[in-house]
Design a protein around this motif. Structure first.
Motif, PDB file in Angstrom:
ATOM      1  N   LEU A  24       0.854  -1.195   0.000  1.00  0.00           N
ATOM      2  CA  LEU A  24       0.000   0.000   0.000  1.00  0.00           C
ATOM      3  C   LEU A  24       0.888   1.242   0.000  1.00  0.00           C
ATOM      4  O   LEU A  24       1.079   1.901   1.005  1.00  0.00           O
ATOM      5  CB  LEU A  24      -0.923  -0.007   1.221  1.00  0.00           C
ATOM      6  CG  LEU A  24      -1.992   1.088   1.286  1.00  0.00           C
ATOM      7  CD1 LEU A  24      -2.922   1.003   0.085  1.00  0.00           C
ATOM      8  CD2 LEU A  24      -2.806   0.984   2.571  1.00  0.00           C
ATOM      9  N   GLY A  25       1.457   1.536  -1.183  1.00  0.00           N
ATOM     10  CA  GLY A  25       2.287   2.728  -1.320  1.00  0.00           C
ATOM     11  C   GLY A  25       1.435   3.958  -1.570  1.00  0.00           C
ATOM     12  O   GLY A  25       0.200   3.907  -1.592  1.00  0.00           O
ATOM     13  N   ASP A  26       2.095   5.092  -1.802  1.00  0.00           N
ATOM     14  CA  ASP A  26       1.379   6.357  -1.980  1.00  0.00           C
ATOM     15  C   ASP A  26       0.463   6.325  -3.201  1.00  0.00           C
ATOM     16  O   ASP A  26      -0.665   6.814  -3.165  1.00  0.00           O
ATOM     17  CB  ASP A  26       2.376   7.513  -2.122  1.00  0.00           C
ATOM     18  CG  ASP A  26       3.108   7.803  -0.816  1.00  0.00           C
ATOM     19  OD1 ASP A  26       2.615   7.342   0.241  1.00  0.00           O
ATOM     20  OD2 ASP A  26       4.168   8.448  -0.861  1.00  0.00           O
ATOM     21  N   ALA A  27       0.952   5.735  -4.305  1.00  0.00           N
ATOM     22  CA  ALA A  27       0.152   5.719  -5.537  1.00  0.00           C
ATOM     23  C   ALA A  27      -1.096   4.862  -5.359  1.00  0.00           C
ATOM     24  O   ALA A  27      -2.196   5.245  -5.784  1.00  0.00           O
ATOM     25  CB  ALA A  27       0.993   5.202  -6.697  1.00  0.00           C
ATOM     26  N   VAL A  28      -0.944   3.685  -4.741  1.00  0.00           N
ATOM     27  CA  VAL A  28      -2.097   2.815  -4.489  1.00  0.00           C
ATOM     28  C   VAL A  28      -3.049   3.471  -3.505  1.00  0.00           C
ATOM     29  O   VAL A  28      -4.270   3.406  -3.654  1.00  0.00           O
ATOM     30  CB  VAL A  28      -1.630   1.432  -3.970  1.00  0.00           C
ATOM     31  CG1 VAL A  28      -2.838   0.566  -3.599  1.00  0.00           C
ATOM     32  CG2 VAL A  28      -0.789   0.721  -5.020  1.00  0.00           C
ATOM     33  N   GLU A  29      -2.494   4.141  -2.512  1.00  0.00           N
ATOM     34  CA  GLU A  29      -3.317   4.847  -1.521  1.00  0.00           C
ATOM     35  C   GLU A  29      -4.159   5.930  -2.199  1.00  0.00           C
ATOM     36  O   GLU A  29      -5.332   6.132  -1.857  1.00  0.00           O
ATOM     37  CB  GLU A  29      -2.413   5.476  -0.461  1.00  0.00           C
ATOM     38  CG  GLU A  29      -3.138   6.270   0.614  1.00  0.00           C
ATOM     39  CD  GLU A  29      -3.986   5.408   1.534  1.00  0.00           C
ATOM     40  OE1 GLU A  29      -5.073   5.886   1.934  1.00  0.00           O
ATOM     41  OE2 GLU A  29      -3.585   4.281   1.832  1.00  0.00           O
ATOM     42  N   SER A  30      -3.577   6.592  -3.189  1.00  0.00           N
ATOM     43  CA  SER A  30      -4.307   7.634  -3.904  1.00  0.00           C
ATOM     44  C   SER A  30      -5.506   7.056  -4.654  1.00  0.00           C
ATOM     45  O   SER A  30      -6.607   7.613  -4.626  1.00  0.00           O
ATOM     46  CB  SER A  30      -3.363   8.345  -4.882  1.00  0.00           C
ATOM     47  OG  SER A  30      -4.058   9.283  -5.659  1.00  0.00           O
ATOM     48  N   ILE A  31      -5.300   5.914  -5.350  1.00  0.00           N
ATOM     49  CA  ILE A  31      -6.402   5.255  -6.060  1.00  0.00           C
ATOM     50  C   ILE A  31      -7.450   4.778  -5.076  1.00  0.00           C
ATOM     51  O   ILE A  31      -8.655   4.930  -5.296  1.00  0.00           O
ATOM     52  CB  ILE A  31      -5.873   4.075  -6.896  1.00  0.00           C
ATOM     53  CG1 ILE A  31      -5.055   4.594  -8.073  1.00  0.00           C
ATOM     54  CG2 ILE A  31      -7.024   3.216  -7.428  1.00  0.00           C
ATOM     55  CD1 ILE A  31      -4.508   3.510  -8.962  1.00  0.00           C
ATOM     56  N   HIS A  32      -6.982   4.207  -3.982  1.00  0.00           N
ATOM     57  CA  HIS A  32      -7.903   3.713  -2.951  1.00  0.00           C
ATOM     58  C   HIS A  32      -8.812   4.836  -2.453  1.00  0.00           C
ATOM     59  O   HIS A  32     -10.025   4.685  -2.330  1.00  0.00           O
ATOM     60  CB  HIS A  32      -7.069   3.085  -1.813  1.00  0.00           C
ATOM     61  CG  HIS A  32      -7.666   3.196  -0.445  1.00  0.00           C
ATOM     62  ND1 HIS A  32      -6.927   3.571   0.659  1.00  0.00           N
ATOM     63  CD2 HIS A  32      -8.924   2.990   0.005  1.00  0.00           C
ATOM     64  CE1 HIS A  32      -7.708   3.583   1.716  1.00  0.00           C
ATOM     65  NE2 HIS A  32      -8.921   3.239   1.357  1.00  0.00           N
ATOM     66  N   GLN A  33      -8.226   6.015  -2.193  1.00  0.00           N
ATOM     67  CA  GLN A  33      -9.000   7.130  -1.658  1.00  0.00           C
ATOM     68  C   GLN A  33     -10.039   7.639  -2.658  1.00  0.00           C
ATOM     69  O   GLN A  33     -11.152   8.015  -2.292  1.00  0.00           O
ATOM     70  CB  GLN A  33      -8.061   8.284  -1.257  1.00  0.00           C
ATOM     71  CG  GLN A  33      -7.122   7.960  -0.103  1.00  0.00           C
ATOM     72  CD  GLN A  33      -7.836   7.811   1.227  1.00  0.00           C
ATOM     73  OE1 GLN A  33      -9.010   8.148   1.362  1.00  0.00           O
ATOM     74  NE2 GLN A  33      -7.138   7.288   2.219  1.00  0.00           N
ATOM     75  N   SER A  34      -9.680   7.636  -3.946  1.00  0.00           N
ATOM     76  CA  SER A  34     -10.591   8.196  -4.946  1.00  0.00           C
ATOM     77  C   SER A  34     -11.600   7.177  -5.470  1.00  0.00           C
ATOM     78  O   SER A  34     -12.673   7.540  -5.937  1.00  0.00           O
ATOM     79  CB  SER A  34      -9.780   8.755  -6.124  1.00  0.00           C
ATOM     80  OG  SER A  34      -9.027   7.717  -6.733  1.00  0.00           O
ATOM     81  N   LEU A  35     -11.265   5.884  -5.391  1.00  0.00           N
ATOM     82  CA  LEU A  35     -12.088   4.858  -6.025  1.00  0.00           C
ATOM     83  C   LEU A  35     -13.027   4.139  -5.054  1.00  0.00           C
ATOM     84  O   LEU A  35     -14.185   3.880  -5.369  1.00  0.00           O
ATOM     85  CB  LEU A  35     -11.173   3.822  -6.699  1.00  0.00           C
ATOM     86  CG  LEU A  35     -11.856   2.642  -7.387  1.00  0.00           C
ATOM     87  CD1 LEU A  35     -12.691   3.112  -8.570  1.00  0.00           C
ATOM     88  CD2 LEU A  35     -10.819   1.614  -7.831  1.00  0.00           C
TER      89      LEU A  35
END
Length: 380
Positions: free
Chosen positions: A189-200
Motif C-alpha cells: 500500500l504505497g502512496d500511488a495505491v493509496e491515492s487510487i484507494h482514496q478516490s475509487l
C-alpha cells in the motif's frame, strides 16, 4: 473454516470441490463474504495468497441470479498488469464456472496478439479480464462498453503502477460509471495505491494478510565465485555434470536470456527464454512445456516470472543476482515447495560479492561460496 460457512451455493461448492480446494485461504475467508455483501474491498496480500479465488467465487455467485447480457456492455471488469496474470485469472473464472447452472462468458484480452479475434470474441462477454493498454485499444475501436460495468477489480494494483500504467488506469476509471462495486488488491500500500484507494473505494472493507516467512530450510543454497567470461560455461557445466532436469535460470535482461538460450542449445541442452518481447503464444507454449517437464531449462527475466508456479521445481539458478534481497528470496522460493527439497545456485562475479553479502545478511542465512577456478570448463 470450511467453504460452506461462506454462504456459497451448492453448485459453486461442488465446483470448488472439483478443483480440489479443501479449505479457504485467510484472504478468502474475509473477502468472499464482503464481496458477496456488495461492499468495496481493499485487500493487501502477496502473490500466491489465494486472492484470485477470493473475488472469482463471489462474482460467479453474483451472476447466478442475473439475467442474460445485453449488447457489448461488460458487467464485470478485471484489470491485471501482465498477460500471464490476465490469462491465469480468466482460466480460474472458467474452471469454477464450467458446471454452474448460469453460464458466465469470460474472456481475457491483452497485447502482443492480434486485436481482431479479440474484437470478434467479445460478443456476450460478461466478465472481461484485461491489461490496461489493450482495453483502451478495444474501447477506442468501440468494440465494447464499460459505461454500465457493475463490478471493477484491480488486481496487483501496485505492479500496474510500477509498470507505468498510471495514465491508462486514470483514463479507464474515467470511463467507468460512478456507481459500482470496486475491489482493489495490491501486494503493498504505497502512496500511488493509496491515492487510487482514496478516490475509487467507498468505505471499503480493509483486509491485510501478513505473508509468512519464506521457509528456506528445505532449499539447499550454494554459490560459485566466477569471472564474468566463465559464467556461461560454468552454467552449462553445472547443468550437464549434475544432470539437472527442469532448471529455472534467472537473467537480468532479455538480451542475456536470449544469449544464454542460444549457447545452451549449441551445447545440446534443450532451453527456451521467457521475457516480454516474446509473443503471447510463444510464452504460453514455453511455460506449458517447462511446467510439464518437456523443456529442460527455462531462462526468465523477473518481469514475467510471476506466472511460473510449479509445485515441485528442483533447481533455480541465479545467473545474475536480482536487485533486492526480497527478490532473491522470491526467486529461490520457487523451489523447496510442498515439503520437497530444492537447490538454488548463484553465480557470483567479483563485482557481485558485496551485494551478495547484503542479501545473505537480510535473509539471515550464510551461503558458502565455492571456487570455480579449478573446474575445467573447456568445451562447455
Amino acid at each position: 473454516m470450511p467453504f460452506q460457512s461462506l454462504g456459497l451455493s451448492e453448485p459453486l461448492l461442488k465446483a470448488i470441490e472439483a478443483q480440489q480446494y479443501t479449505k479457504p485461504y485467510p484472504i478468502q475467508e474475509q473477502a468472499i463474504p464482503a464481496i458477496r455483501a456488495g461492499k468495496d474491498v481493499l485487500g493487501i496480500a502477496k502473490t500466491g495468497s489465494g486472492k484470485t479465488a477470493s473475488f472469482v467465487l463471489p462474482i460467479l455467485e453474483w451472476f447466478q441470479d442475473k439475467g442474460t447480457p445485453q449488447n457489448r456492455s461488460i458487467r464485470v471488469l478485471v484489470l491485471a498488469p501482465t498477460r500471464e496474470l490476465a490469462i491465469q485469472i480468466g482460466s480460474v473464472f472458467q474452471a469454477f464456472g464450467e458446471k454452474l447452472p448460469r453460464k458466465v462468458k469470460t474472456m481475457a484480452v491483452y497485447g502482443g496478439v492480434s486485436i481482431n479475434p479479440q474484437m470478434i470474441g467479445l460478443q456476450n462477454v460478461e466478465v472481461l479480464v484485461a491489461t490496461p493498454g489493450r482495453l483502451l485499444d478495444l474501447l477506442s475501436r468501440r468494440a465494447l462498453s464499460i459505461s454500465e460495468t457493475e463490478i471493477l477489480v484491480l488486481d496487483e494494483a501496485d505492479k500496474m503502477l510500477n509498470m507505468g500504467f498510471a495514465d491508462e488506469m486514470k483514463d479507464i476509471l474515467f470511463l467507468l460509471p460512478r456507481k459500482k462495486q470496486s475491489i482493489l488488491f495490491s501486494a503493498t500500500l504505497g502512496d500511488a495505491v493509496e491515492s487510487i484507494h482514496q478516490s475509487l473505494l467507498n468505505n471499503p472493507v480493509k483486509i491485510s494478510i501478513e505473508e509468512p516467512e519464506q521457509d528456506l530450510e528445505l532449499i539447499k543454497q550454494s554459490a560459485y565465485r566466477v569471472s564474468s567470461e566463465r559464467k556461461g560455461p560454468l552454467l552449462r557445466y553445472l547443468i550437464k555434470t549434475e544432470e539437472m532436469q527442469q532448471v529455472l535460470v534467472f537473467a537480468s535482461s532479455k538480451r542475456t536470456a536470449d544469449n544464454l538460450v542460444e549457447k545452451l542449445k549449441k551445447n545440446g541442452i534443450d532451453a527456451a527464454a521467457l521475457h516480454s518481447e516474446k509473443s503471447q503464444g510463444a510464452r504460453t507454449e514455453t511455460l506449458n512445456k517447462f511446467k510439464t517437464g518437456r523443456l529442460r531449462v527455462l531462462v526468465a527475466t523477473d518481469l514475467v516470472s510471476r506466472g511460473i508456479d510449479i509445485q515441485y521445481l528442483p533447481y533455480v539458478i541465479n545467473f545474475d543476482l536480482p536487485r533486492s534481497p526480497q527478490d532473491y528470496v522470491h526467486r529461490i522460493g520457487r523451489t523447496g515447495r510442498a515439503g520437497a527439497t530444492g537447490e538454488a545456485i548463484s553465480l557470483i562475479c567479483p563485482e557481485d560479492e558485496h551485494h551478495f553479502k547484503i542479501i545473505q545478511k537480510k535473509m539471515k542465512k550464510r551461503v558458502d561460496i565455492l571456487e570455480s577456478d579449478d573446474l575445467e570448463l573447456k568445451g562447455y
